[in-house]
Design an enzyme around this catalytic site. Structure first.
Site, PDB file in Angstrom:
ATOM      1  N   LYS A   1       0.813  -1.224   0.000  1.00 18.34           N
ATOM      2  CA  LYS A   1       0.000   0.000   0.000  1.00 18.34           C
ATOM      3  C   LYS A   1       0.847   1.274   0.000  1.00 18.34           C
ATOM      4  O   LYS A   1       0.440   2.286  -0.547  1.00 18.34           O
ATOM      5  CB  LYS A   1      -0.948   0.011   1.203  1.00 18.34           C
TER       6      LYS A   1
ATOM      7  N   GLU B   1      -9.728   7.511   3.726  1.00 15.25           N
ATOM      8  CA  GLU B   1     -10.678   6.639   4.409  1.00 15.25           C
ATOM      9  C   GLU B   1      -9.960   5.329   4.686  1.00 15.25           C
ATOM     10  O   GLU B   1      -9.014   4.974   3.979  1.00 15.25           O
ATOM     11  CB  GLU B   1     -11.918   6.391   3.532  1.00 15.25           C
TER      12      GLU B   1
ATOM     13  N   SER C   1       1.471  -9.907  -1.240  1.00 15.34           N
ATOM     14  CA  SER C   1       1.091  -8.507  -1.012  1.00 15.34           C
ATOM     15  C   SER C   1       1.429  -7.975   0.376  1.00 15.34           C
ATOM     16  O   SER C   1       1.665  -6.782   0.536  1.00 15.34           O
ATOM     17  CB  SER C   1      -0.398  -8.307  -1.286  1.00 15.34           C
TER      18      SER C   1
HETATM   19  C1  LIG Z   1      -5.121  -3.893   1.470  1.00 15.56           C
HETATM   20  C2  LIG Z   1      -4.496  -5.191   1.173  1.00 15.56           C
HETATM   21  C3  LIG Z   1      -4.929  -6.003   0.096  1.00 15.56           C
HETATM   22  C4  LIG Z   1      -6.122  -5.668  -0.742  1.00 15.56           C
HETATM   23  O1  LIG Z   1      -6.058  -4.462  -1.448  1.00 15.56           O
HETATM   24  P1  LIG Z   1      -5.788  -4.420  -3.020  1.00 15.56           P
HETATM   25  O2  LIG Z   1      -6.057  -2.998  -3.375  1.00 15.56           O
HETATM   26  O3  LIG Z   1      -6.749  -5.368  -3.665  1.00 15.56           O
HETATM   27  O4  LIG Z   1      -4.384  -4.818  -3.244  1.00 15.56           O
HETATM   28  C5  LIG Z   1      -4.245  -7.172  -0.164  1.00 15.56           C
HETATM   29  N1  LIG Z   1      -3.197  -7.570   0.599  1.00 15.56           N
HETATM   30  C6  LIG Z   1      -2.767  -6.830   1.639  1.00 15.56           C
HETATM   31  C7  LIG Z   1      -1.616  -7.330   2.430  1.00 15.56           C
HETATM   32  C8  LIG Z   1      -3.386  -5.625   1.968  1.00 15.56           C
HETATM   33  O5  LIG Z   1      -2.947  -4.907   3.002  1.00 15.56           O
END
Ligand SMILES: *Cc1c(COP(=O)(O)O)cnc(C)c1O
Length: 392
Positions: A88, A110, A376
Site C-alpha cells: 500500500k 478513508e 502482497s
Molecule cells: C489492502 C491489502 C490487500 C487488498 O487491497 P488491493 O487494493 O486489492 O491490493 C491485499 N493484501 C494486503 C496485504 C493488503 O494490506
C-alpha cells in the site's frame, strides 16, 4: 487494450460518476496527474523514496519447497518486505508527492481495517503534512492497534457514526470533507477504485511491482515475463501493479483471486466477479455486489483487506473480457495456505495474500511453468486471527 482509455474507461467500466460539488477537485487531478507523473523531478523523488524509504526493489524469491510441493516453479514477489508491511505504501508515497506538486497542505483518507490509514499517516509524517483519516466507529473498535499506529504517526482519526459505521460510511465522510475543502486538500484513495483518474493513477504507482518482476525474471530465468502472475484482489491495487506490464502480453496468464468467505453462495462472501453485476460505487462504474434494487450488499471475508463489495474497473474489464482468470477461495482454504507457506518457506503471509497462495491446491500448473505470486503483505497484523483459527 486492457489499460485505461483517454476518457477514463477500461472497456465499459470506470469513468467518474461524482456529485457536481466534487467535480473541480477531481478535474484538477485529472488534468494534471499524467504530466506531473512524467516530470523527471517527480520520477526521481518517487524512485529515491521507494528505494531508501520503502526498501525497493523487493526481492523476487524462488520458493523452492513450495514449488516442489506443487510441482511447478513458483516465485514470490516480496511486497511483504516493504516498509509498513505491504504494497500500500507504494501508492501513498506516489500520491503524497502528487499532492505536494498540486500545492496541497492537508491530506484526507478513508480506511476500513486501518492498513491504508497507516500507510497514509506514514507518508504524511514523512512529509510533515496534516493527516485526517476517516474510519467507521465499529472499525475503530475492532482495529485498535492500527488506530494507535495512526495516532503515533500524528494523524487525526475521525469516527464515522452513520450507517453501518464501517468503510463505506468512512468513505462518505471523506468525500464530504473533500467537498468542503476544495483547494487545500488531497484525498488519498487506497486502491484502484474511485472516479477516474484514481484507478489509473494508483495502478501506475503500483506498476513498479511488475516492472521489477520483469527485470528480476530476466536475471533469474532469462526471460522478461512469467507464464502466470497471481494476485489477490480486494479493490485490486496489488494485483493491478503485478499485472501492469504484462496486460498486453497475451502469453502471460493473469490470475485474480477473490475471497469466497464462507462460500460463494453462503451469503457471507466477497467474491465480486461471481456475485456482482454492473453498478456504480465510489464514483466508478464497475462490478459490485448489490441487491435487485441496487443497494450495496454487505461483503464478508476473514481478511479485512478483501472485504470490499466491488472491484476496480480494470479488474471488472479483465473479468468480462476473459483476459483474467478469476478464482475464489474460502476463509478456511486461505487460512490453511497461510500456515502451509509459513511452514514450507518461513514466511508468514497476510491473510489477503494467503488467498492467492491457496489456489495451488486445485489449479494445476505445468512443471516448467514460471508462476509469480504477488506476496502482497506480511502476516504480523493477522496474528490474532491465525491464533484463533488454529488454536495456536
Ligand atoms: C489492502 C491489502 C490487500 C487488498 O487491497 P488491493 O487494493 O486489492 O491490493 C491485499 N493484501 C494486503 C496485504 C493488503 O494490506
Amino acid at each position: 487494450m486492457y489499460n485505461v482509455n483517454e476518457k477514463g474507461y477500461y472497456g465499459e467500466f470506470g469513468g467518474a460518476y461524482i456529485p457536481e460539488m466534487l467535480y473541480p477537485n477531481v478535474e484538477e487531478l485529472r488534468k494534471n496527474y499524467v504530466s506531473i507523473l512524467q516530470e523527471p523531478s517527480f520520477q526521481e523523488e518517487f524512485h529515491s523514496l521507494l528505494k531508501d524509504y520503502v526498501g525497493r526493489p523487493t526481492p523476487l524469491y524462488f520458493a523452492k519447497r513450495f514449488s516442489e510441493k506443487y510441482n511447478t516453479k513458483v516465485y514470490l514477489k516480496r511486497e511483504d518486505l516493504c516498509h509498513t508491511g505491504a504494497h500500500k505504501v507504494n501508492n501513498t508515497i506516489g500520491q503524497i508527492l502528487m499532492a505536494k506538486r498540486l500545492g496541497k497542505s492537508r491530506i484526507i483518507a478513508e480506511t476500513g481495517a486501518g492498513q491504508h490509514g497507516v500507510a497514509t499517516a506514514t507518508v504524511c509524517a514523512l512529509m510533515g503534512l496534516e493527516c485526517i483519516v476517516y474510519m467507521g466507529a465499529i472499525d475503530i473498535e475492532r482495529q485498535a492497534p492500527n488506530v494507535a499506529r495512526m495516532k503515533m504517526l500524528g494523524a487525526t482519526v475521525v469516527p464515522a457514526n452513520s450507517g453501518s459505521k464501517t468503510l463505506k460510511d468512512a468513505t462518505n465522510e471523506a468525500i464530504r470533507d473533500w467537498i468542503n475543502h476544495p483547494t487545500n486538500t488531497h484525498y488519498i484513495i487506497g486502491s484502484v477504485v474511485g472516479p477516474h483518474p484514481y484507478p489509473d493513477m494508483v495502478a501506475r504507482f503500483q506498476s513498479v511491482i511488475s516492472e521489477e518482476i520483469s527485470t528480476q525474471l530476466s536475471e533469474k530465468e532469462n526471460r522478461t515475463a512469467p507464464d502466470y502472475v497471481v494476485a489477490c484482489v480486494g479493490g485490486g491495487s496489488n494485483a493491478a501493479g503485478a499485472y501492469y506490464h504484462f496486460l498486453d502480453h497475451p502469453a502471460v496468464g493473469i490470475i485474480a483471486v477473490e475471497a469466497a468467505g464462507q462460500g460463494v453462495n453462503s451469503g457471507k462472501s466477497a467474491a465480486t466477479s461471481a456475485l456482482g453485476n454492473i453498478g456504480i460505487i465510489h464514483g466508478s462504474k464497475t462490478l459490485l455486489m448489490q441487491t435487485a434494487d441496487g443497494q450495496i450488499t454487505e461483503p464478508y471475508s476473514i481478511s479485512a483487506g478483501l472485504d470490499y463489495p466491488g472491484v476496480g474497473p480494470m479488474h471488472a474489464h479483465l473479468f468480462t473480457s476473459g483476459r483474467g482468470e478469476f478464482i475464489s477461495v474460502t476463509d478456511k482454504d486461505a487460512m490453511q495456505a497461510g500456515i502451509s507457506l509459513s511452514k514450507l518457506e518461513g514466511i508468514i503471509p497476510a491473510i489477503e495474500t494467503s488467498h492467492a497462495l491457496a489456489i495451488f491446491e486445485n489449479r494445476k500448473f505445468k512443471p516448467d511453468d514460471v508462476v509469480v505470486v504477488n506476496l502482497s503483505g506480511r502476516g504480523d497484523k493477522d496474528l490474532n486471527t491465525y491464533i484463533k483459527h488454529f488454536n495456536l
